[in-house]
Design a protein around this motif. Structure first.
Motif, mmCIF file in Angstrom:
data_model
loop_
_atom_site.group_PDB
_atom_site.id
_atom_site.type_symbol
_atom_site.label_atom_id
_atom_site.label_comp_id
_atom_site.label_asym_id
_atom_site.label_seq_id
_atom_site.Cartn_x
_atom_site.Cartn_y
_atom_site.Cartn_z
ATOM 1 N N GLU A 7 -8.709 -0.919 1.682
ATOM 2 C CA GLU A 7 -8.025 -0.785 0.389
ATOM 3 C C GLU A 7 -6.582 -1.236 0.454
ATOM 4 O OE1 GLU A 7 -8.695 3.056 -1.381
ATOM 5 O OE2 GLU A 7 -10.850 2.925 -1.004
ATOM 6 N N GLN A 8 -6.013 -1.136 1.644
ATOM 7 C CA GLN A 8 -4.647 -1.650 1.782
ATOM 8 C C GLN A 8 -4.607 -3.149 1.509
ATOM 9 O OE1 GLN A 8 -2.616 -0.499 5.349
ATOM 10 N NE2 GLN A 8 -3.116 1.676 5.081
ATOM 11 N N GLU A 9 -5.617 -3.842 2.021
ATOM 12 C CA GLU A 9 -5.691 -5.282 1.736
ATOM 13 C C GLU A 9 -5.819 -5.546 0.251
ATOM 14 O OE1 GLU A 9 -8.608 -7.546 3.929
ATOM 15 O OE2 GLU A 9 -8.426 -6.157 5.607
ATOM 16 N N ALA A 15 0.835 -1.204 0.000
ATOM 17 C CA ALA A 15 0.000 0.000 0.000
ATOM 18 C C ALA A 15 0.872 1.257 0.000
ATOM 19 C CB ALA A 15 -0.928 -0.002 1.216
ATOM 20 N N GLU A 16 1.982 1.173 0.727
ATOM 21 C CA GLU A 16 2.914 2.304 0.741
ATOM 22 C C GLU A 16 3.483 2.567 -0.645
ATOM 23 O OE1 GLU A 16 4.165 4.799 2.757
ATOM 24 O OE2 GLU A 16 2.203 4.162 3.495
ATOM 25 N N ARG A 50 0.900 4.030 -2.980
ATOM 26 C CA ARG A 50 0.731 5.438 -2.679
ATOM 27 C C ARG A 50 1.849 6.283 -3.282
ATOM 28 N NH1 ARG A 50 1.124 8.759 0.595
ATOM 29 N NH2 ARG A 50 2.882 7.910 1.758
#
Lengths: 240, 240
Positions: free
Chosen positions: A134-136, A118-119, A122
């Motif tokens: 949403e990270q999942e 997710a990082e 981004r």
DNA sequence: TTGCTCCTCACGTCACGTGAGGTGGC
DNA sequence: TTGCTCCTCACGTCACGTGAGGTGGC
């Protein structure tokens, strides 16, 4: 007192710079002949055993497998040269593989490509931090693409006409988050997303939407799911 | 139909680019959590399993051992960097070792150092072909010195005053072959041989005469054995 | 009598591959 | 009914290391 039956296994092993266990192992696999035993059942070794064992050990010091050592020692001096050269070739190949691996490890360390997907998502897209759900989803996208999210984004960007992904994903993501229960909105959003997922002839699709939906489908609202279903249809149609 | 229990083991493995056996192995060692079973006893996997499995596989592709992968995945992002760097270091060391090994193999292939010791002895000293009994003796000498006959001859030559070994060994060898049963001859020959086996302070003797005699003693005639015994005495005396 | 060496099993290593024998799912 | 996938053992890999339990040799 037979001249060829003097050494005990420990002496033999030490003279050859190895262990008694290794010597017994060579007996077990037939690489070194079993010597005669003395009255106590101890193995008694002669010069020919020492000579053979030292040869075995010298080849082992080159990391030659025992099976090849056996073949080597059974062969003629001609075979011997060939077997040394093929050993050197093997080592050369191993070295190249390890060097390639090391380069990949260093590249990974530099690129931070093992950090939280997710990082990385981004950073690559310049969007704000993602909510947990949403990270999942991004972690799954990362897992589903052989080259991870970077591969996914690179593949999409490379095929995209017009301005690149970064400026275009943000707004669509915002709209996806709050998509209303409205067919026109669903259709338009699906079309917008489809435009971001171009697909060249015979290339694998950048996103495995089917698995995505299968595994995380119930994390979405009903209209979001309709967007995803419609998106899949659009991508499928495009295939023909 | 729970969203997190969709994939069967075969599908999971294929998506992660591995085998069902590997997945079960990761369960067995506790690296990957066992998922719930369906009514038929089949394992059913969700997104989190796939994400974790892919991470494991990406680290395995770097040849990271499973135990380190476990630690890696349990650690913080900071540990992660350190673990990648230490992995790169490990690979660097392995590469260096293999390169050194390869160099040795190539040197050996070029130097023919694995050929019959008697041949190499002959070449190094410029003496005529040896009878079978002496070939065995040379093979044993070769086995007893860590660097083989070359090491033995080099060690002796390096320490020798006056002209080198090649011209001096031949005549002594001839005399040894036919040494008469005569104390003066034995003594003189032993002294001549002792002169060829210099021994520096605290260095290992170039020849392990004790083992030599122990293993091949009965191949020699009685006067020859007296020469060898006297030679040992001379070398032992020199030590004090 | 006390260490030392020897003896023969036999398990452990590392990350799975490969059957063996049997049972649900389409 | 027939393949296909799944299930659980369990042996094999490579070259020994490392006890376990017992017995001669000095």
């Amino acid at each position: 007192m037979p001249s060829d039956a003097h050494l005990r296994i420990g002496e033999l092993a030490e003279l050859a710079g190895t262990t008694t266990r290794a010597v017994r192992h060579y007996h077990a696999i037939g690489l070194l002949a079993e010597p005669a035993r003395d009255e106590s059942g101890y193995r008694r070794y002669g010069a020919e055993h020492l000579v053979r064992l030292v040869r075995i050990r010298r080849l082992r010091a080159l990391d030659m497998p025992l099976e090849r050592i056996a073949a080597h020692l059974a062969g003629t001096p001609g075979d011997l040269d060939a077997s040394l050269r093929s050993l050197a070739d093997d080592l050369g190949r191993q070295i190249e593989e390890l060097q390639a691996l090391r380069a990949r490890v260093l590249a990974l360390a530099a690129s931070n490509a093992l950090a939280a997907p997710a990082e990385r998502w981004r950073e690559a897209l310049g969007v704000p931090a993602l909510p947990a759900g949403e990270q999942e989803a991004v972690a799954l996208l990362d897992a589903l693409h052989p080259q991870g999210v970077e591969g996914l984004l690179a593949q999409s960007s490379a095929l995209l006409a017009g301005p690149g992904l970064p400026g275009r994903v943000g707004p669509l993501l915002e709209r996806f988050r709050e998509v209303p229960d409205d067919e026109a909105a669903v259709e338009e959003l699906a079309a917008g997303l489809a435009a971001l997922l171009p697909r060249p002839e015979r290339a694998a699709p950048p996103v495995d939407l089917e698995t995505m939906e299968k595994l995380l489908g119930d994390r979405f609202t009903p209209p979001q799911r309709r967007v995803l279903r419609r998106l899949r249809e659009l991508l499928a149609e495009r295939e023909r």
